[in-house]
Design an enzyme around this catalytic site. Structure first.
Site, PDB file in Angstrom:
ATOM      1  N   HIS A 180       3.168   4.792  -1.385  1.00  0.00           N
ATOM      2  CA  HIS A 180       2.010   4.307  -1.591  1.00  0.00           C
ATOM      3  C   HIS A 180       1.946   2.921  -0.542  1.00  0.00           C
ATOM      4  CE1 HIS A 180      -1.444   3.087  -4.230  1.00  0.00           C
ATOM      5  NE2 HIS A 180      -0.925   1.672  -4.136  1.00  0.00           N
ATOM      6  N   ASP A 184      -0.077  -0.453   0.474  1.00  0.00           N
ATOM      7  CA  ASP A 184      -1.100  -1.543  -0.081  1.00  0.00           C
ATOM      8  C   ASP A 184      -1.512  -2.362   1.073  1.00  0.00           C
ATOM      9  OD1 ASP A 184      -1.487  -1.054  -2.979  1.00  0.00           O
ATOM     10  OD2 ASP A 184       0.782  -1.446  -3.098  1.00  0.00           O
ATOM     11  N   SER A 232       5.482   1.790  -4.361  1.00  0.00           N
ATOM     12  CA  SER A 232       4.664   1.017  -3.477  1.00  0.00           C
ATOM     13  C   SER A 232       5.882   0.302  -2.609  1.00  0.00           C
ATOM     14  CB  SER A 232       4.012   0.066  -4.464  1.00  0.00           C
ATOM     15  OG  SER A 232       3.008  -0.990  -3.564  1.00  0.00           O
ATOM     16  N   MET A 290      -4.051  -5.329   2.163  1.00  0.00           N
ATOM     17  CA  MET A 290      -4.811  -6.256   1.676  1.00  0.00           C
ATOM     18  C   MET A 290      -5.105  -7.313   2.512  1.00  0.00           C
ATOM     19  SD  MET A 290      -2.636  -7.066  -1.485  1.00  0.00           S
ATOM     20  CE  MET A 290      -1.677  -6.164  -2.641  1.00  0.00           C
ATOM     21  N   MET A 317      -6.832   0.914 -11.619  1.00  0.00           N
ATOM     22  CA  MET A 317      -6.020  -0.314 -11.587  1.00  0.00           C
ATOM     23  C   MET A 317      -5.650  -0.538 -12.760  1.00  0.00           C
ATOM     24  SD  MET A 317      -5.631  -0.740  -8.424  1.00  0.00           S
ATOM     25  CE  MET A 317      -4.467  -2.430  -8.487  1.00  0.00           C
ATOM     26  N   ASP A 370      -2.215   2.507 -10.929  1.00  0.00           N
ATOM     27  CA  ASP A 370      -1.569   1.591 -10.246  1.00  0.00           C
ATOM     28  C   ASP A 370      -1.205   0.330 -10.693  1.00  0.00           C
ATOM     29  OD1 ASP A 370      -0.630   0.230  -7.848  1.00  0.00           O
ATOM     30  OD2 ASP A 370      -2.337   0.370  -6.725  1.00  0.00           O
ATOM     31  N   HIS A 404      -3.749   2.617  -0.080  1.00  0.00           N
ATOM     32  CA  HIS A 404      -4.657   2.003  -0.633  1.00  0.00           C
ATOM     33  C   HIS A 404      -5.268   0.744  -0.232  1.00  0.00           C
ATOM     34  CE1 HIS A 404      -5.008  -0.421  -4.844  1.00  0.00           C
ATOM     35  NE2 HIS A 404      -5.987  -0.231  -4.260  1.00  0.00           N
ATOM     36  N   MET A 457      -7.427  -2.528  -0.107  1.00  0.00           N
ATOM     37  CA  MET A 457      -8.056  -3.666  -0.781  1.00  0.00           C
ATOM     38  C   MET A 457      -8.647  -4.432   0.281  1.00  0.00           C
ATOM     39  SD  MET A 457      -4.946  -3.921  -3.668  1.00  0.00           S
ATOM     40  CE  MET A 457      -3.918  -3.150  -2.511  1.00  0.00           C
TER      41      MET A 457
HETATM   42  C1  DX5 Z   1      -1.419  -4.311  -6.483  1.00  0.00           C
HETATM   43  C2  DX5 Z   1      -1.049  -3.177  -5.538  1.00  0.00           C
HETATM   44  C3  DX5 Z   1       0.090  -2.095  -6.213  1.00  0.00           C
HETATM   45  C4  DX5 Z   1       1.380  -2.794  -6.553  1.00  0.00           C
HETATM   46  C5  DX5 Z   1       1.958  -2.457  -7.669  1.00  0.00           C
HETATM   47  O1  DX5 Z   1      -2.621  -4.594  -5.888  1.00  0.00           O
HETATM   48  O2  DX5 Z   1      -2.051  -2.130  -5.554  1.00  0.00           O
HETATM   49  O3  DX5 Z   1       0.186  -1.006  -5.731  1.00  0.00           O
HETATM   50  O4  DX5 Z   1       2.219  -2.582  -5.345  1.00  0.00           O
HETATM   51  O5  DX5 Z   1       3.169  -3.105  -7.971  1.00  0.00           O
HETATM   52  P1  DX5 Z   1       3.741  -2.950  -9.316  1.00  0.00           P
HETATM   53  O6  DX5 Z   1       4.234  -1.699  -9.456  1.00  0.00           O
HETATM   54  O7  DX5 Z   1       4.971  -4.053  -9.193  1.00  0.00           O
HETATM   55  O8  DX5 Z   1       3.060  -3.611 -10.513  1.00  0.00           O
HETATM   56 ZN    ZN Z   2      -1.683  -0.263  -4.783  1.00  0.00          ZN
END
Ligand code: DX5
Ligand code: ZN
Length: 209
Positions: A33, A35, A8, A37, A131, A169, A66, A68
């Site tokens: 990956h 993320d 990620s 947000m 998740m 994840d 991903h 969010m």
């Molecule tokens: C959280 C993200 C993850 C995050 C995971 O909302 O979707 O992808 O980066 O991070 P770690 O591996 O540190 O738990």
């Molecule tokens: Zn993620």
């Protein structure tokens, strides 16, 4: 079954994004990956298209995006254009999950959602994201209830003979990676465990073993 690691970029050093992307590009990880947000669907804001583009330029690896964000359908096309190979949205973030899945497919991109009560949507999907932390932040601990979700979903997919992948994840590290693959996961997302390691590439290899 192929074992996939998807580091990620949320845990990368954004001041050295090009360097960190190239490091992952040279590693044994198959996916990257991303993320996204929006500060509305989750209580944190990460990044969007301007940050995704240089990642796409620096690596030809499979981009696992991903989202969010609320109303993902507004932006699906732009994420496909920015180079996403797979787009995950959250089931609760849209009024019309099936419409969103179809829109992603129209863009020639794989569609995924992290919902657990999948029912009829399952055959429409390429991947289901479980998740294993509360979405919004890296570096949280793995929620133990996730093991049962993986096993249940694996059974659902296998019973129906579907080619759907399971990705997990949050809170993934070399200490639980082997057991997660064994429990039925195809792809593991790891942020802090990869970027926080003294040798991230070696850590990825450890996760694949
Ligand atoms: C959280 C993200 C993850 C995050 C995971 O909302 O979707 O992808 O980066 O991070 P770690 O591996 O540190 O738990
Ligand atoms: Zn993620």
């Amino acid at each position: 079954m192929e074992r996939i690691i998807s580091p990620s970029m949320l845990s990368a050093d954004f001041g050295h994004l090009d360097r960190d992307t190239r490091m992952i590009d040279e590693s044994a990880a198959q996916w990257i990956h991303i993320d996204v947000m929006d500060g509305v669907f989750v209580p944190n804001i990460s990044f969007g298209f301007p940050v995704m583009k240089p990642i796409r330029r620096a690596s030809a690896k499979f981009l696992d995006v991903h989202l969010m964000i609320v109303e993902p359908e507004k932006y699906l096309r732009r994420f496909a254009e920015a180079g996403a190979d797979l787009v995950t949205f959250h089931y609760e973030a849209t009024q019309d999950p099936l419409g969103a899945i179809r829109m992603i497919k129209e863009c020639g991109v794989k569609a995924a959602t992290p919902v657990e009560v999948l029912g009829e949507l399952l055959p429409e999907l390429d991947l289901v994201l479980i998740m294993s932390v509360e979405p919004g932040f890296g570096g949280q601990s793995f929620m133990e209830g996730s093991w049962e979700k993986v096993r249940r979903l694996r059974r659902m997919i296998d019973d129906r003979g579907l080619p759907v992948l399971i990705e997990i994840d949050g809170g993934v590290s070399a200490s639980n990676a082997g057991d997660l693959f064994a429990a039925g996961c195809d792809a593991l997302v790891a942020g802090s465990a990869v970027f926080g390691a003294a040798d991230p590439k070696a850590e990825i290899v450890k996760m694949l073993e």
